[in-house]
Design a protein around this motif. Structure first.
Motif, short mmCIF file in Angstrom:
data_model
loop_
_atom_site.label_atom_id
_atom_site.label_comp_id
_atom_site.label_asym_id
_atom_site.label_seq_id
_atom_site.Cartn_x
_atom_site.Cartn_y
_atom_site.Cartn_z
N ARG A 53 0.80 -1.23 -0.03
CA ARG A 53 0.02 -0.09 -0.14
C ARG A 53 0.91 1.06 -0.03
O ARG A 53 0.42 2.22 -0.63
CB ARG A 53 -1.02 -0.11 1.35
N HIS A 54 2.00 1.09 0.69
CA HIS A 54 2.83 2.61 0.50
C HIS A 54 3.53 2.61 -0.88
O HIS A 54 3.75 3.58 -1.14
CB HIS A 54 4.02 2.04 1.72
N ARG A 85 -3.92 7.53 6.15
CA ARG A 85 -2.91 6.55 7.13
C ARG A 85 -1.70 6.05 6.40
O ARG A 85 -0.57 6.17 7.05
CB ARG A 85 -3.97 5.13 7.28
N VAL A 86 -1.77 5.72 5.20
CA VAL A 86 -0.66 5.56 4.23
C VAL A 86 0.27 6.77 4.09
O VAL A 86 1.61 6.53 4.29
CB VAL A 86 -1.05 5.17 2.97
N ASP A 89 2.06 7.04 7.22
CA ASP A 89 3.07 6.06 7.51
C ASP A 89 4.44 6.92 6.64
O ASP A 89 5.46 6.91 7.13
CB ASP A 89 2.79 4.99 6.97
N LEU A 90 4.09 7.21 5.34
CA LEU A 90 5.36 7.75 4.58
C LEU A 90 5.95 8.69 5.16
O LEU A 90 7.01 8.90 4.97
CB LEU A 90 4.58 7.95 3.13
N GLU A 91 5.21 9.80 5.71
CA GLU A 91 5.97 11.21 6.37
C GLU A 91 6.72 10.54 7.41
O GLU A 91 7.70 10.93 7.67
CB GLU A 91 4.54 12.26 6.70
N ARG A 92 6.05 9.63 8.40
CA ARG A 92 6.88 9.33 9.51
C ARG A 92 8.22 8.69 8.90
O ARG A 92 9.30 8.84 9.96
CB ARG A 92 6.12 8.29 10.54
N LYS A 93 8.21 7.86 8.06
CA LYS A 93 9.37 7.29 7.49
C LYS A 93 10.40 8.14 6.67
O LYS A 93 11.46 7.81 6.14
CB LYS A 93 9.04 5.99 6.74
#
Length: 161
Positions: A53-54, A85-86, A89-93
């Motif tokens: 999904r990412h 949500r995806v 997640d991408l921002e957090r990473k």
């Protein structure tokens, strides 16, 4: 009441087994092939710390550049909450960032970061041997033929994408 159901019985019923000749056979085979391919690609992405999904979002961002979240949802077949949500997640990473859209205070465009592009490229390198394993049972020229046939099935001539 329910829909009218034809009383005529077909001689070929969907079984979800090799050799199925029912009208559902192609769809069932495509579903099985998708699950197998998704499992193999997920295996390639796991060591990189992302999921399919990412990666689906990264594909859109690398291809199109900065993209409004609602357009990302459409492009990836996700819903508004799922895409948020995806992207979170991408921002957090550190793989993507949200930016304001000039002229629209509510909209946010998502842009891939240089780190996101590096991971995107690394995913292709990691996936190569697994993709080869996926089609290992096919003969010479058959992987290319399969890709061509699936492309024509997914994007019929005359359809507007």
């Amino acid at each position: 009441m329910g829909a009218d159901v034809p009383r005529e019985t077909t001689t070929s019923r969907a079984t979800d087994r090799p050799g199925d000749t029912s009208p559902f056979a192609l769809g069932l085979l495509l579903r099985q092939a998708h699950w197998r391919a998704a499992t193999v690609m997920a295996e390639a992405l796991k060591p990189l710390g992302i999921e399919l999904r990412h990666f689906a979002v990264l594909i859109v961002l690398v291809d199109r550049g900065a993209t409004v979240q609602r357009d990302l949802a459409v492009a990836t077949g996700s819903d508004k909450a799922g895409i948020m949500r995806v992207v979170d997640d991408l921002e957090r990473k550190g793989l993507a960032v949200r930016k304001a859209v000039p002229g629209d205070r509510r909209a946010r465009a998502v842009e891939v970061t240089p780190r996101g592009v590096e991971l995107f490229d690394a995913a292709h390198v990691a996936a190569e041997p697994l993709a080869e394993r996926l089609v290992a049972g096919l003969g010479p020229g058959e992987p290319e033929l399969l890709r061509d046939l699936l492309t024509r099935l997914a994007y019929p001539a005359g359809d507007k994408a």
